[in-house]
Design an enzyme around this catalytic site. Structure first.
Site, PDB file in Angstrom:
ATOM      1  CG  ASP A 225      -2.191   0.786   1.000  1.00 25.90           C
ATOM      2  OD1 ASP A 225      -2.199   1.651   0.099  1.00 25.90           O
ATOM      3  OD2 ASP A 225      -3.178   0.562   1.728  1.00 25.90           O
ATOM      4  CD1 TRP A 226       0.507   5.799  -3.378  1.00 25.17           C
ATOM      5  CD2 TRP A 226       0.196   3.608  -3.542  1.00 25.17           C
ATOM      6  NE1 TRP A 226       0.505   5.464  -4.717  1.00 25.17           N
ATOM      7  CE2 TRP A 226       0.319   4.124  -4.844  1.00 25.17           C
ATOM      8  CE3 TRP A 226       0.019   2.228  -3.398  1.00 25.17           C
ATOM      9  CZ2 TRP A 226       0.260   3.335  -5.993  1.00 25.17           C
ATOM     10  CZ3 TRP A 226      -0.056   1.431  -4.537  1.00 25.17           C
ATOM     11  CH2 TRP A 226       0.060   1.981  -5.805  1.00 25.17           C
TER      12      TRP A 226
END
Length: 851
Positions: A225-226
């Site tokens: 995920d970012w």
């Protein structure tokens, strides 16, 4: 080039080049290695649309209903068609990887991202996801199933530990991922931010390698995920192939140093780089160009699918007096449309699911369109406001030169005039020519991208100027939020000062200013007024150097109305109208990535508005719009209620189609609606008030959602799987085949439409283990079929089930087990409305691992 040889290319790359492949290039691309024909793959946020590569001034996109709405359709064919449409829009935007679907189990409706997942039940969640994935990938675009795993709340999402038993992890939280992999083949998977039992998922060999890759046979790419990678060696060893976004923080030079220390080896790098190249191979095969210009998609067929999906996600909760549908022969001449969700198009929840819609249809617009054809009188009253931040100016702004809608945004690398962006700034200042400028149609400018970085430095000055034209006369309240410091001018007057020690707020990743408001009196409808913002982003960009950006601004305005006056006006209108349609609920400010809801209440004076309208108009229809459960304290007084979720571009037409009988509602609730928060199975071990020093205890075990209500004998407001129709259906002739030695069996029954109206029914198949050796849910959804029937028509329905329908996870043995004995087969219209009962017998127990 249409083909790409992974092993040949990998063998040619230097170690530095291989390391380069393990992290992203900016927000939405992978790193290229041009000399060996390795271009950048492009990705885009989903799950209910394809935003493209820009937060600011991006290409408009189609927005489909929120995942809870698509899940409520119980329609795998519709999910497949939505996936195809998303894949086609990805192709138009030159996008190779779509960041969806989300299949995190809705442990609590308070979750800020609950609307992004399909259901509280793993079977519904997983099977809808599989159809969605198959649709997306049929167009050569990679789906990215996320967020793996137990990422069920936003509070401390980067660090919180989801402490869950092995059995609950397997049966509830991993199960939708497992089912999606079994019935589709997602080419990518996104690891979650959180820890599971103390270990970050992005550093967990057990979750990413032992279970996902070895036990389930997942062959695709695993991305973070970012900013969800917190280590170098551990994440690579665990199996995270790609760190997103770029530029890298945990890889690059850190990997080189780890290789030198022999904490990592070339073989580790090769494993990760190979997965990136394998996905690139699929991108080549898709024929989607690399670095292509982004285009939108808008066809009659797409608009029809958007409308169909909006209507098919609407659940009819109550129709006690048969007020619906509002047919041509109804004795109706006047309609009062009331509520904040009627006038605005709340197409989706907030956070990464938000996008710039290609167009929207509000409920009010759609109702007016039908009313015009039927010669009905429609009047609107707001009733109450529910916004957290003042509504954006977007619908009411035009360029100063009169050439079109929107605003002019100008940038300078040096201060353009003395006093610019300070309290002493005057609009008569002689500004230097700007470095770069653009127009925009939005008044919420998140400048993470969309700015010419060859001309504009990250540390800069900006001016936003537009003409605001109100649609009603009166006093207006303007508001400003900045990622930086500056001021808002109305005409020649400074009305909001955010240049001198602005208070901090939650906007712009929690580093922007608080929203500051100011009123302007006596504005006239139809008259244009100049509005200007002058700002500097110095302070902001210093706080977030990791994420390149140019700051941002948000300007809103709303007509000032006394709350009591607005409520009384709505009640008076309802009193003199034949029908009152109340459109209320939540919006993207209440349900969003980044924070959880504190309660299940409708905001502001909503409940009071509903109660008072119900008192004065016996033909009141309540339409609630929310991405997950809310409570209705007035439900006993309301006889006609719809649950609309967030409906995408066509949410208004979807609602109108159901109200006026153009579409017969067929959706069923994809999550339970409780009577009160304390009844939710995860209560109180959830969110900020339920955490214990960075840990959330999943005390309810496998009894999540309807399983928890049933085991505790708690009656919800509306149960999972519940939904009414304008038709009536009769179930009969249940027959269950014998269970094969592999655990397969068939359930067959007949459904008849006993009404005079064409309709569709979702038949749900639940299994109960009558002789379990450990506590099991009273019943669990294991299959469903959506059946379309003409008036009076009967149809035989056949569903094939397998050992998945019978088993539980035995954490002592580390495998799935189905114990020999008798299992009840329950066919119903909801988790509580069981129509048919039968049984099957498993003569010999089964045990297995894997899919």
């Amino acid at each position: 080039m249409t083909t790409f040889n992974v092993e040949e290319t990998l063998s040619k790359l230097s170690v530095i080049q291989k390391i380069k492949l393990l992290s992203g290039l900016g927000w939405w691309h992978t790193e290229p290695v041009a000399e060996y024909g390795i271009p950048s793959m492009r990705m885009s946020d989903g799950p209910n649309g394809v935003r493209g590569t820009r937060f600011f001034n991006g290409v408009p996109s189609s927005c489909f209903p929120s995942s809870t709405g698509l899940g409520a359709s119980f329609d795998v064919d519709l999910a497949y068609k939505v996936g195809i449409a998303l894949g086609e829009e990805c192709r138009a935007k030159g996008c190779h990887i779509l960041l969806g679907p989300t299949v995190n189990t809705q442990r609590s409706p308070l979750g800020g991202r609950s609307f992004e997942s399909f259901a509280e039940d793993p079977t519904l969640n997983g099977l809808i996801a599989a159809a969605y994935i198959n649709g997306v990938q049929s167009k050569g675009v990679s789906a990215t199933i996320k967020h793996y795993v137990a990422n069920d709340q936003e509070f401390e999402r980067f660090s919180i530990s989801s402490d869950v038993s092995e059995r609950a992890l397997r049966e509830i939280y991993l199960k939708p991922f497992q089912l999606a992999l079994k019935h589709s083949d997602p080419w990518a998977l996104m690891s979650s931010y959180n820890r599971v039992n103390g270990v970050h998922v992005s550093e967990s060999p057990r979750l990413l390698d032992d279970i996902l890759r070895k036990e389930w046979g997942f062959k695709g790419l695993i991305m973070s995920d970012w900013i969800g990678v917190y280590s170098t060696v551990e994440s690579i060893k665990a199996g995270v192939d790609l760190e997103m976004p770029g530029p890298t923080v945990m890889r690059g030079k850190a990997v080189e140093r780890s290789l030198a220390a022999q904490k990592l080896f070339i073989s580790d790098i090769d494993e990760r780089a190979r997965k990136v190249l394998e996905l690139l191979q699929k991108a080549y095969a898709s024929g989607i160009p690399f670095d292509a210009p982004e285009e939108g998609v808008d066809t009659p067929e797409l608009r029809q699918l958007l409308r169909e999906s909006a209507a098919d996600s609407i659940v009819l909760l109550k129709n006690d007096k048969n007020v619906l549908p509002l047919t041509m022969d109804s004795k109706i001449k006047s309609i009062a449309v009331i509520g904040p969700n009627a006038k605005y198009a709340f197409s989706s929840g907030g956070g990464s699911a938000r996008l710039l819609e290609s167009y929207t249809v509000t409920p009010l617009q759609a109702i007016q369109a039908v009313a015009e054809k039927r010669d009905l009188d429609v009047k609107f009253a707001l009733g109450t406001t529910t916004h957290k931040l003042n509504p954006l100016l977007d619908p009411y702004i035009t360029l100063l030169d009169g050439t079109g809608t929107g605003a002019l945004l100008e940038f300078w690398n040096e201060i353009p005039a003395n006093g610019f962006a300070t309290a002493n700034s005057k609009l008569t200042d002689n500004l230097k020519p700007c470095t770069w400028s653009c127009t925009t149609k939005v008044s919420n400018c998140v400048l993470l991208d969309g700015v010419d970085d060859t001309k504009v430095e990250k540390d800069c000055y900006l001016r936003y100027s537009t003409v605001f034209t109100p649609e009603e006369s009166g006093t207006y309240e303007f508001s400003l939020t900045l990622a930086g410091s500056g001021n808002l001018f109305f005409g020649d007057n400074l009305i909001i000062d955010l240049s001198t020690s602005p208070a901090p707020g939650d906007y712009f990743m929690g580093l922007g200013t608080a929203e500051v408001k100011a009123q302007v009196n006596d504005l006239q409808a139809g008259q244009g007024y100049k509005v200007e913002i002058r700002a500097s982003n110095h302070d902001y960009v210093k706080q977030v150097p990791i994420i390149p950006n140019w700051g941002g601004l948000r300007i809103g305005a709303v007509k000032v109305v006394e709350p009591e006056d607005a409520l009384n006006e709505a009640v008076d209108l309802a009193r003199v109208s034949d029908v009152a349609i109340l459109v209320v609920g939540l919006n993207h400010e209440w349900e969003s990535e980044g924070y959880d809801r504190p309660d299940l209440e409708l905001p502001g004076l909503t409940n009071r508005l509903v109660s008072e309208v119900l008192e004065v108009n016996p033909n009141t229809i309540v339409v609630n719009q929310s991405g997950s459960s809310v409570t209705f304290p007035w439900i006993d007084e309301a006889h006609t209620v719809l649950q609309a979720f967030y409906g995408g571009n066509e949410l208004g037409n979807g609602i109108a189609d159901v109200l006026f009988g153009i579409v017969n509602p067929s959706a069923k609730l994809s999550l339970t609606f409780p009577k009160r928060l304390a009844d939710v199975p995860s209560y109180p071990s959830y969110g900020s008030k339920g955490q214990e020093h960075g840990r959330i205890l999943y005390n309810e075990g496998v009894f999540v959602g309807y399983r928890g209500y049933q085991i505790k004998n708690i009656t919800p407001m509306f149960p999972f799987g519940f939904g009414l129709s304008y038709s009536a259906f009769e179930y009969s002739a249940l027959n269950c085949s014998e269970i094969s030695s592999e655990g397969k069996f068939t359930v067959t029954f007949t459904i008849k439409n006993t009404s005079s109206v064409y309709g569709r029914e979702v038949a749900q198949i639940y299994i109960a283990d009558d002789e379990a050796s450990l506590p099991r849910p009273q019943k669990e959804l294991k299959g469903f079929k959506k059946v379309a029937l003409q008036a009076g028509e009967s149809q035989s329905v056949e569903t094939e089930l397998d050992r998945e329908a019978l088993g539980f996870f035995d954490d002592r043995r580390g495998e799935w087990v189905a114990e020999k004995g008798v299992f009840s087969v329950l066919v119903g219209a909801s988790s509580e409305d069981i129509k048919l009962k039968g049984s099957v017998e498993l003569r010999n127990g089964l045990a297995w691992r894997g899919l």
